[in-house]
Design an enzyme around this catalytic site. Structure first.
Site, PDB file in Angstrom:
ATOM      1  N   LYS A   1       0.899  -0.985   0.109  1.00  0.00           N
ATOM      2  CA  LYS A   1       0.062  -0.325   0.002  1.00  0.00           C
ATOM      3  C   LYS A   1       0.479   1.339   0.372  1.00  0.00           C
ATOM      4  O   LYS A   1       2.260   1.209   0.567  1.00  0.00           O
ATOM      5  CB  LYS A   1      -1.124   0.075   1.107  1.00  0.00           C
ATOM      6  CG  LYS A   1      -2.029   0.585   1.049  1.00  0.00           C
ATOM      7  CD  LYS A   1      -3.326   0.099   0.530  1.00  0.00           C
ATOM      8  CE  LYS A   1      -4.639   0.723  -0.205  1.00  0.00           C
ATOM      9  NZ  LYS A   1      -5.958   0.144  -0.254  1.00  0.00           N
TER      10      LYS A   1
ATOM     11  N   ASP B   1      -6.993   4.608  -4.828  1.00  0.00           N
ATOM     12  CA  ASP B   1      -7.728   3.987  -3.260  1.00  0.00           C
ATOM     13  C   ASP B   1      -8.199   5.687  -2.531  1.00  0.00           C
ATOM     14  O   ASP B   1      -8.238   6.454  -3.964  1.00  0.00           O
ATOM     15  CB  ASP B   1      -6.961   3.706  -2.225  1.00  0.00           C
ATOM     16  CG  ASP B   1      -6.935   3.178  -0.478  1.00  0.00           C
ATOM     17  OD1 ASP B   1      -7.403   2.439  -1.280  1.00  0.00           O
ATOM     18  OD2 ASP B   1      -7.543   4.263   0.232  1.00  0.00           O
TER      19      ASP B   1
HETATM   20  P1  NDP Z   1     -12.735   7.224  -2.733  1.00  0.00           P
HETATM   21  O1  NDP Z   1     -11.672   8.545  -2.464  1.00  0.00           O
HETATM   22  O2  NDP Z   1     -13.408   7.268  -3.951  1.00  0.00           O
HETATM   23  O3  NDP Z   1     -13.860   8.552  -1.584  1.00  0.00           O
HETATM   24  C1  NDP Z   1     -13.258   7.821  -0.421  1.00  0.00           C
HETATM   25  C2  NDP Z   1     -15.254   8.716   0.153  1.00  0.00           C
HETATM   26  O4  NDP Z   1     -14.926   7.771   1.773  1.00  0.00           O
HETATM   27  C3  NDP Z   1     -15.428  10.225  -0.036  1.00  0.00           C
HETATM   28  O5  NDP Z   1     -16.504  10.185  -0.226  1.00  0.00           O
HETATM   29  C4  NDP Z   1     -14.653  10.454   0.692  1.00  0.00           C
HETATM   30  O6  NDP Z   1     -14.594  11.688   1.323  1.00  0.00           O
HETATM   31  C5  NDP Z   1     -14.545   9.450   1.941  1.00  0.00           C
HETATM   32  N1  NDP Z   1     -12.984   9.700   3.550  1.00  0.00           N
HETATM   33  C6  NDP Z   1     -11.772   9.827   3.679  1.00  0.00           C
HETATM   34  N2  NDP Z   1     -11.732  10.471   4.125  1.00  0.00           N
HETATM   35  C7  NDP Z   1     -12.458  10.431   5.366  1.00  0.00           C
HETATM   36  C8  NDP Z   1     -12.692  10.390   6.582  1.00  0.00           C
HETATM   37  N3  NDP Z   1     -11.278  10.032   7.252  1.00  0.00           N
HETATM   38  N4  NDP Z   1     -13.565  10.934   7.537  1.00  0.00           N
HETATM   39  C9  NDP Z   1     -14.770  11.148   6.499  1.00  0.00           C
HETATM   40  N5  NDP Z   1     -14.917  11.151   5.207  1.00  0.00           N
HETATM   41  C10 NDP Z   1     -13.144  10.614   4.294  1.00  0.00           C
HETATM   42  O7  NDP Z   1     -12.520   6.591  -2.018  1.00  0.00           O
HETATM   43  P2  NDP Z   1     -12.477   5.003  -2.245  1.00  0.00           P
HETATM   44  O8  NDP Z   1     -14.068   4.875  -2.577  1.00  0.00           O
HETATM   45  O9  NDP Z   1     -11.963   4.326  -3.322  1.00  0.00           O
HETATM   46  O10 NDP Z   1     -12.650   4.243  -1.293  1.00  0.00           O
HETATM   47  C11 NDP Z   1     -13.345   4.303  -0.194  1.00  0.00           C
HETATM   48  C12 NDP Z   1     -13.293   3.397   1.082  1.00  0.00           C
HETATM   49  O11 NDP Z   1     -12.869   1.621   0.086  1.00  0.00           O
HETATM   50  C13 NDP Z   1     -11.634   3.017   1.334  1.00  0.00           C
HETATM   51  O12 NDP Z   1     -11.236   2.711   3.025  1.00  0.00           O
HETATM   52  C14 NDP Z   1     -10.570   2.840   0.971  1.00  0.00           C
HETATM   53  O13 NDP Z   1     -10.225   1.488   1.283  1.00  0.00           O
HETATM   54  C15 NDP Z   1     -11.513   0.809   0.826  1.00  0.00           C
HETATM   55  N6  NDP Z   1     -11.444   0.477  -0.806  1.00  0.00           N
HETATM   56  C16 NDP Z   1     -11.657   0.930  -2.020  1.00  0.00           C
HETATM   57  C17 NDP Z   1     -10.568   0.311  -3.134  1.00  0.00           C
HETATM   58  C18 NDP Z   1     -10.890   0.615  -4.314  1.00  0.00           C
HETATM   59  O14 NDP Z   1     -10.779  -0.187  -5.209  1.00  0.00           O
HETATM   60  N7  NDP Z   1     -10.875   2.109  -4.898  1.00  0.00           N
HETATM   61  C19 NDP Z   1     -10.650  -1.268  -2.796  1.00  0.00           C
HETATM   62  C20 NDP Z   1     -11.169  -1.686  -1.706  1.00  0.00           C
HETATM   63  C21 NDP Z   1     -11.315  -1.179  -0.326  1.00  0.00           C
HETATM   64  P3  NDP Z   1     -13.252  12.865   1.412  1.00  0.00           P
HETATM   65  O15 NDP Z   1     -12.206  12.708   0.626  1.00  0.00           O
HETATM   66  O16 NDP Z   1     -14.485  13.634   1.757  1.00  0.00           O
HETATM   67  O17 NDP Z   1     -13.390  13.110   3.126  1.00  0.00           O
HETATM   68  O1  2IT Z   2      -7.527  -1.520  -0.747  1.00  0.00           O
HETATM   69  C1  2IT Z   2      -7.766  -1.648  -1.673  1.00  0.00           C
HETATM   70  O2  2IT Z   2      -8.221  -3.401  -1.702  1.00  0.00           O
HETATM   71  C2  2IT Z   2      -7.608  -1.147  -3.134  1.00  0.00           C
HETATM   72  N1  2IT Z   2      -7.317   0.102  -3.087  1.00  0.00           N
HETATM   73  C3  2IT Z   2      -7.560  -1.973  -4.522  1.00  0.00           C
HETATM   74  C4  2IT Z   2      -6.442  -2.262  -4.094  1.00  0.00           C
HETATM   75  C5  2IT Z   2      -5.414  -2.503  -5.959  1.00  0.00           C
HETATM   76  O3  2IT Z   2      -4.106  -3.280  -6.147  1.00  0.00           O
HETATM   77  O4  2IT Z   2      -6.432  -2.271  -6.794  1.00  0.00           O
END
Ligand code: NDP
Ligand code: 2IT
Length: 446
Positions: free
Chosen positions: A126, A166
């Site tokens: 990561k 992410d």
């Molecule tokens: P995005 O950047 O697309 O969206 C993140 C969301 O979470 C936004 O709504 C953001 O708002 C909010 N957020 C982030 N930090 C905080 C905080 N400290 N407090 C409150 N809200 C918060 O990210 P993703 O949708 O890609 O990721 C969301 C979650 O899913 C994370 O935990 C990530 O690790 C996990 N994830 C993502 C994957 C991927 O492929 N993208 C795969 C697997 C897991 P803001 O930015 O305004 O804080």
């Molecule tokens: O938390 C996760 O699994 C991700 N942000 C996706 C990682 C990836 O390599 O696609």
């Protein structure tokens, strides 16, 4: 916990102070592993636990960049190369002001077990930066990404370490990062995933995490003779994962009544569907960090400063960030009749929160199992890049469904085999661990 696992946790805390999220992730996994170590003394004598909590390598670097006014800014960049026992390091990059070493170590640690569950050959890593994309112009984001990659490129590669997106890193950022890597290495390779479709990306990758988490919820509900159809869902977040989940829940006949942001949550009793789903993409692209805009646009309820867990729903899917659902929230969900909690984000539920769910026999899926569809399709993107082929949406989606079902069934059968039927947390932690631990034994002292 046994004396042995407690001792390891105490050592992790002493050696890595000020990393509470990393401590929490280690504690959650080691709590499940106590039952495995009883049956497998070979892991203990080979000091597998002591090795698995120590990253293989941590890279930390300076990222200087110019803003549009010509002023210099300095951010901190990281890549945690946690474990490569079963494949090249693989995992996302997070750009968010809260990013620090401990948060990225927790995410890299989770990724090791998650990637192991996907059935694909990927190690865990990561990275990211405390860079805040909020309010930055495209040019500023590009200059930041180019500076970030100018250091990172020497540490990664298609057979070494393959980053992806992410929080705060989506298609635009992956494009800028890839462009800079290509310039520096003079190579067009699958070094990043989440790429654009015209230059090596995979269909369904943007949707994959949310789709996969919804398939996982569907598999869980089916164990109780139920399905997504007709169920009401509370989703948190409004980013990439939340968007994918809301889309798929609608497709499968469910109704989503909430999304949330740092400013509060939206309650839409008629369901978030159609053009409202599309609006989520606009909100994320605006980088304004507000869901109140959604409530204003569609004239629905907005609850400032609150989380969506007080609403009466059948299923909860936390898709925003770590520790956004605590013990009190969990009790409220249970009181309101929620039957299933399926994590889209990484570690969104606190340890006390998930104990409320398990003690009330609520179906509870930990993110490392239920959100593995994102990295799963990243693995499929790597396969397509290696073959220099692209698969159709249908083909990728079928693989994704198969991967999510396989993870689900592995969690169920492993939990049962180790005497805790229905405990998806134990199932995921143990099954993820066994594959990596056996590979580490096979490869000697590394
Ligand atoms: P995005 O950047 O697309 O969206 C993140 C969301 O979470 C936004 O709504 C953001 O708002 C909010 N957020 C982030 N930090 C905080 C905080 N400290 N407090 C409150 N809200 C918060 O990210 P993703 O949708 O890609 O990721 C969301 C979650 O899913 C994370 O935990 C990530 O690790 C996990 N994830 C993502 C994957 C991927 O492929 N993208 C795969 C697997 C897991 P803001 O930015 O305004 O804080
Ligand atoms: O938390 C996760 O699994 C991700 N942000 C996706 C990682 C990836 O390599 O696609």
């Amino acid at each position: 916990m046994t004396d042995y696992t407690s001792k390891i946790i105490a050592e992790v805390k002493a050696k890595n102070p000020a990393e509470p999220e990393f401590h929490q992730a280690v504690e959650e996994v080691l709590e499940s592993l106590a039952i495995v170590l009883d049956k497998h003394p070979e892991y203990r004598s080979a000091k597998i636990l002591e090795r698995i909590v120590e990253p293989e390598r941590v890279i930390m670097f300076r990222v200087p960049w110019f803003d549009d006014q010509g002023e210099i800014h300095v951010n901190r960049g990281f890549r945690i190369e946690m474990n490569s026992a079963i494949g090249p390091y693989k995992g996302g990059l997070r750009f968010h002001p809260s990013v620090n070493l401990g948060i990225l170590k927790f995410l890299a640690f989770e990724q090791v077990f998650k990637n192991s569950l996907t059935t694909l050959p990927m190690g865990g890593g990561k990275g990211g930066s405390d860079f805040d994309p909020k309010g930055k112009s495209d040019n500023e984001v590009m200059r930041f990404c180019q500076s970030f990659m100018t250091e990172l490129y020497r540490h990664i590669g298609p057979n070494t370490d393959v980053p992806a997106g992410d929080i705060g890193v989506g298609g635009r950022e992956i494009g800028f990062l890839f462009g800079q890597y290509k310039r520096l290495k003079n190579e067009f390779t699958g070094v990043l995933t989440g790429k654009g479709l015209n230059w090596g990306g995979s269909l369904v990758r943007p949707e994959a995490t949310g789709f996969g988490a919804t398939y996982f919820a569907q598999n869980m509900l089916r164990t109780k003779g139920q399905d997504v159809e007709g169920k009401t869902f509370a989703v948190s977040g409004f980013g990439n994962v939340a968007w994918g989940a809301v889309t798929k829940i609608n497709e499968l006949g469910g109704k989503v009544v909430t999304i949330s942001g740092p400013d509060g949550f939206v309650y839409d009793k008629d369901g978030i569907k159609g053009e409202k789903i599309h609006y989520m993409l606009k909100m994320r692209a605006s980088a304004n960090d507000r869901v109140k805009d959604f409530a204003d646009e569609f004239k629905v309820e907005f609850h400032a400063g609150k989380r969506p867990w007080s609403v009466k729903v059948d299923v909860a899917m936390p898709c925003a960030t770590q520790n956004e659902l605590n013990e009190e929230n969990a009790k409220e969900l249970v009181k309101n009749g929620c039957i299933c909690v399926c994590e889209g984000a990484n570690m969104p539920t606190t340890i006390e929160g998930f104990k409320v769910f398990t003690s009330n026999n609520i179906l509870f899926a930990p993110g490392k199992a239920s959100n593995a569809g994102g990295v799963g399709v990243s693995g499929l993107e790597m396969s397509q890049n290696s073959m220099r082929l692209s698969w159709s949406s249908e083909e990728v989606d079928n693989h994704l469904k198969r991967i999510m079902k396989s993870i689900h069934d592995t969690c169920v059968s492993t939990a049962e085999r180790f005497g805790t039927p229905g405990n998806y947390v134990n199932g995921a932690n143990i099954a993820g661990f066994l594959k990596v631990a056996d590979a580490m034994l096979d490869q000697g002292l590394v």
